[in-house]
Design an enzyme around this catalytic site. Structure first.
Site, short mmCIF file in Angstrom:
data_model
loop_
_atom_site.label_atom_id
_atom_site.label_comp_id
_atom_site.label_asym_id
_atom_site.label_seq_id
_atom_site.Cartn_x
_atom_site.Cartn_y
_atom_site.Cartn_z
N ARG A 93 33.44 -77.37 9.85
CA ARG A 93 32.93 -76.79 11.09
C ARG A 93 33.82 -77.21 12.26
NH1 ARG A 93 27.45 -75.12 10.91
NH2 ARG A 93 26.58 -75.43 8.82
N HIS A 111 44.95 -81.65 8.28
CA HIS A 111 45.04 -80.22 8.07
C HIS A 111 46.19 -79.91 7.10
CE1 HIS A 111 44.64 -75.96 8.94
NE2 HIS A 111 45.95 -75.90 9.13
N GLN A 175 50.43 -85.69 -0.12
CA GLN A 175 50.92 -86.20 1.16
C GLN A 175 49.77 -86.49 2.12
OE1 GLN A 175 54.15 -87.08 1.58
NE2 GLN A 175 54.20 -86.51 -0.60
#
Length: 204
Positions: A93, A111, A175
């Protein structure tokens, strides 16, 4: 001084597990993983937390009349645990402005893309479709935009000709499990300074 961490999750929690492992190994010193909060009742990340003695809390978004009510419950829970640093580890969210204002420059997200490229969902898929030769992941502080906050760390991986979304995502995830704990370590050691959009790394 101990840094108390709260983690927001929605899914299986592989990045959460990496953080737990780095705490238990001693790589992350003076850190206490205090609470894991999920907006999904059966998220496996909650079970991971319980297995390591971390409080696991489900907050049902449907139980509140609006997003603000839901997020005020999150803020209240984080405050109950005296959380210093909030981590988004697969939390699906977009946080509202009230949470961000309370924890400005104290919320980190991981991300699976090299921001500012390929924001939002399916970063590896977007990278493949665009035809880039290098992909990767980004740890950033969270602001009011989507994947738009100041960048802390990034790591690159090559894109192979025979990559699928799954194979590329797996290589990126390796990573993620390295740079997220590294970013947390820098924060807890007081080595990060935010200057506008730029995150500076300093020696104490």
């Amino acid at each position: 001084m101990t840094t108390i961490i709260g983690v927001l999750v929605s899914g299986r929690g592989s990045n959460l597990q990496s953080i737990i492992d780095h705490v238990e190994s001693g790589y992350l010193k003076n850190v206490k993983l205090s609470v894991v909060i999920s907006d999904v009742k059966d998220a496996y990340a909650l079970e991971r937390a319980r297995m390591h003695g971390i409080d696991a809390v489900f907050i049902d978004p449907q139980a509140y009349g609006n997003k603000m009510g839901f997020e005020r419950k999150i803020i209240g829970t984080l405050r109950l645990y005296d959380v210093d640093l909030v981590l988004l580890a697969g939390y699906m969210r977009i946080l509202g402005s009230e949470v961000i204002q309370v924890y400005r420059n104290r919320i980190m997200n991981i991300h699976p893309a090299l921001l500012p490229s390929f924001k939002g969902l399916h970063g590896p898929k977007q990278a493949l479709e665009y035809g880039v030769k290098v992909a990767g992941c980004t740890v950033h502080f969270v602001d009011e935009g989507m994947d738009s906050g100041p960048i802390i760390l990034q790591s690159c991986v090559p894109v192979k000709d025979n990559d699928t979304e799954d194979t590329l995502a797996a290589r990126i995830l390796e990573q993620e499990h390295k740079i997220f704990p590294e970013a947390i370590k820098l924060f807890t050691e007081g080595k990060l300074k935010v200057d506008g959009r730029i995150v500076l790394r300093r020696e104490k």
